[in-house]
Motif scaffolding. Structure first.
Motif, PDB file in Angstrom:
ATOM      1  N   PHE A 143      33.497  33.795  32.178  1.00  0.00           N
ATOM      2  CA  PHE A 143      33.865  34.550  30.823  1.00  0.00           C
ATOM      3  C   PHE A 143      34.445  36.038  31.257  1.00  0.00           C
ATOM      4  O   PHE A 143      33.732  36.451  32.443  1.00  0.00           O
ATOM      5  N   ASP A 190      37.371  41.325  26.859  1.00  0.00           N
ATOM      6  CA  ASP A 190      38.964  41.736  26.335  1.00  0.00           C
ATOM      7  C   ASP A 190      38.795  42.796  25.242  1.00  0.00           C
ATOM      8  O   ASP A 190      39.867  42.776  24.549  1.00  0.00           O
ATOM      9  N   GLN A 202      28.922  47.233  24.595  1.00  0.00           N
ATOM     10  CA  GLN A 202      28.699  46.295  25.740  1.00  0.00           C
ATOM     11  C   GLN A 202      27.763  46.826  26.667  1.00  0.00           C
ATOM     12  O   GLN A 202      26.663  46.354  27.174  1.00  0.00           O
ATOM     13  N   GLN A 214      31.671  39.113  25.542  1.00  0.00           N
ATOM     14  CA  GLN A 214      32.526  38.296  26.418  1.00  0.00           C
ATOM     15  C   GLN A 214      33.073  36.973  25.904  1.00  0.00           C
ATOM     16  O   GLN A 214      32.704  36.510  25.041  1.00  0.00           O
ATOM     17  N   MET A 253      42.471  37.550  25.709  1.00  0.00           N
ATOM     18  CA  MET A 253      43.227  37.576  27.029  1.00  0.00           C
ATOM     19  C   MET A 253      43.306  38.688  27.965  1.00  0.00           C
ATOM     20  O   MET A 253      43.866  39.830  27.480  1.00  0.00           O
ATOM     21  N   PRO A 254      43.064  38.810  29.332  1.00  0.00           N
ATOM     22  CA  PRO A 254      43.407  39.898  30.138  1.00  0.00           C
ATOM     23  C   PRO A 254      44.993  40.253  30.094  1.00  0.00           C
ATOM     24  O   PRO A 254      45.652  39.361  29.875  1.00  0.00           O
ATOM     25  N   VAL A 295      46.677  28.780  37.555  1.00  0.00           N
ATOM     26  CA  VAL A 295      46.045  30.169  37.139  1.00  0.00           C
ATOM     27  C   VAL A 295      46.654  31.032  37.974  1.00  0.00           C
ATOM     28  O   VAL A 295      46.528  30.979  39.065  1.00  0.00           O
ATOM     29  N   PRO A 312      34.800  47.417  33.166  1.00  0.00           N
ATOM     30  CA  PRO A 312      34.584  46.233  32.298  1.00  0.00           C
ATOM     31  C   PRO A 312      35.433  45.174  32.333  1.00  0.00           C
ATOM     32  O   PRO A 312      35.205  43.994  32.379  1.00  0.00           O
ATOM     33  N   ALA A 331      35.440  42.383  35.435  1.00  0.00           N
ATOM     34  CA  ALA A 331      34.223  41.758  35.699  1.00  0.00           C
ATOM     35  C   ALA A 331      34.555  40.268  35.252  1.00  0.00           C
ATOM     36  O   ALA A 331      34.995  40.078  34.243  1.00  0.00           O
ATOM     37  N   THR A 362      31.660  37.005  34.356  1.00  0.00           N
ATOM     38  CA  THR A 362      30.406  36.734  34.095  1.00  0.00           C
ATOM     39  C   THR A 362      30.313  35.132  34.152  1.00  0.00           C
ATOM     40  O   THR A 362      31.299  34.339  33.574  1.00  0.00           O
ATOM     41  N   ARG A 408      39.366  40.669  37.612  1.00  0.00           N
ATOM     42  CA  ARG A 408      40.081  39.575  36.632  1.00  0.00           C
ATOM     43  C   ARG A 408      41.378  40.453  36.311  1.00  0.00           C
ATOM     44  O   ARG A 408      41.332  41.314  35.440  1.00  0.00           O
ATOM     45  N   PHE A 455      38.286  52.099  33.985  1.00  0.00           N
ATOM     46  CA  PHE A 455      38.810  51.515  32.495  1.00  0.00           C
ATOM     47  C   PHE A 455      38.483  52.917  31.237  1.00  0.00           C
ATOM     48  O   PHE A 455      37.935  53.741  31.662  1.00  0.00           O
TER      49      PHE A 455
END
Lengths: 309, 309
Positions: A90, A93, A102, A116, B1-2, B29, B83, B86, B88, B158, B216
């Motif tokens: 996860f 976004d 968060q 997430q 989505m990133p 991917v 963030p 990352a 998870t 990511r 970020f």
């Protein structure tokens, strides 16, 4: 929380010995360890031995990272059979406000899962999984099929335990055959003898067992008994931690399962069959330490030589 | 989505060349590839060269898997700064009925995130992160501090991209110094010269840049400019894919950041400072292929020798 599989008192105290000897270091999460230099030297020595053992077949190596496209987990059948063992990735976004919230929740060590979202990646559950779509993308197999090698790939199984042999993340080395049915079946038979010889030559007391995978739920019990009846899986066991017989290598015959899903065809146009020979490298390493002691300098010279120690 | 970071036309066409040459295989991917045998041979050759370069310091190696306890991400400051990068790990904690529903949703390739809950593991964002709590657990540092080596560790970022140099998962090799302030600062200076020499000796056109991390958000821009002002991060850049200068190695000075968080003390009782020298192994490998061509047989013999090709 996943079921915690407590190790026996012998297994827990063996883990403590391994930690004291600098072979493993605990991370705070059960079943996730750092490997010390001597543990790693033995593991890589064994990995090299597999390379030499497989060399006459000239397998084609493809080194995949420990992450798999989520789509492949969705199509492979894994989620039906082993939902409890899978790990998914996860990510975040959100915007700056979400990030601040968060962070506040995470800093209190509460569950920040709500921030997430599911990504398009999962943790790889078996070293051979990413090979099948890669092979399928090339078109029909060459005459005689293919033999592939995953190298020492990390795989993930969500089963936290205080038994050092049950790690959540470890290296699996697989040699994989993709060909017609008869070729795969006879290849598996050859590797059965070869793997027994290989592990026996390292001074391990090896036992062969017709086995089954840890399928989930009630329906899983039927799958397991069918798998055992058809002898689709066998394991090689060796004593680890106080003598517990533990699977350190295994071979699966998938029949046409992956060939069907990914539409892999033999040169003759039939659905390809697949089989694999897998070594759990950390378990082999643990079996060697269990059999020969925690100080590699005292190991039999023949074993040291084979491992390049 | 990133955010998808599209590569330049040169980068995208270079990726296609790498795939045609069997050096990388796409997985479906973006930014997640299998490495072919020759790519891996060069990467491991470089990894061996780092081992030999660091040998005079006799660093202590600790090999961590690509997963980190979630608790460490929560305490390290990473979630405040990065963030968006990352990853998870989530898993399934439901019963048989939940498993059947999850499977049904997943089989339609819809989002089955609602069936997954956050685990106590995350993907490792940097090779050195797990070292700090492991060092802290030993008590005060020995006189002179410690030098550690992560080996070639997988790390996750990511940031999906079609630029082959921007992978979501790759190997980072870090040498890490944990000691008093002055020792860490002078150690970093020595590695700056050593790393330039090492990469230059492989025929790479190296450029040094005082750099900053991809923090970020708006607050992140301030962190980035402070980091640059204090020269806490420098990078070594080399051309990849049509000449784009890309960071292939970097060094961070964390001052007392990790020493504070994990309460690592020097022998004298002060908060330990930390610094690291990191090599992005896939990027170094790509830089070598960019500089010397896709066929390693035609590489300068001095470079081949150094890499053991």
């Amino acid at each position: 929380m996943p079921e915690f599989r407590a190790g026996s008192p012998e297994q827990v105290s063996y883990l403590e010995e391994l930690v004291r000897a600098g072979l493993l270091t605990q991370t705070g999460v059960a079943g996730v360890y750092a490997r010390g230099p001597e543990f790693e030297r033995v593991r890589l020595g064994f990995d090299g031995l597999v390379t030499r053992t497989a060399a006459p077949e000239a397998p084609e190596a493809l080194y995949f990272p420990p992450l798999l496209p989520r789509l492949q987990l969705e199509t492979s059948g894994y989620l039906g059979s082993f939902p409890h063992l899978a790990g998914t990735v996860f990510g975040f976004d959100g915007d700056e406000r979400d990030a601040a919230e968060q962070l506040a929740v995470a800093s209190r060590h509460e569950d920040w899962g709500a921030f997430q979202t599911m990504s398009d990646l999962v943790l790889s559950p078996a070293a051979c999984y990413p090979l099948y779509p890669a092979v399928a993308a090339r078109g029909a197999l060459p005459e005689g099929g293919l033999t592939l090698d995953t190298g020492d790939s990390y795989v993930f199984r969500r089963e936290p335990s205080s038994d050092p042999a049950r790690m959540q993340i470890f290296h699996m080395r697989e040699i994989v055959r993709v060909a017609d049915r008869d070729t795969v079946i006879s290849w598996r038979g050859e590797w059965r003898a070869r793997a027994e010889q290989l592990l026996g030559s390292l001074g391990l007391q090896i036992e062969l067992e017709i086995a089954h995978d840890p399928f989930f739920g009630r329906a899983g019990r039927m799958l397991a008994s069918a798998q055992r009846e058809l002898e689709l899986k066998w394991e090689l066991l060796a004593p680890i931690a106080g003598g517990t017989q533990t699977a350190i290598a295994s071979s699966n015959y998938h029949e046409g399962h992956f060939g069907d899903i990914y539409e892999i065809r033999t040169a003759g146009g039939d659905t390809a069959h697949t089989g694999c020979m897998a070594f759990g490298e950390e378990r082999v390493t643990l079996a060697l330490f269990s059999s020969h002691g925690l100080d590699t300098r005292t190991w039999p010279s023949g074993v040291r030589d084979k491992l390049g120690l």
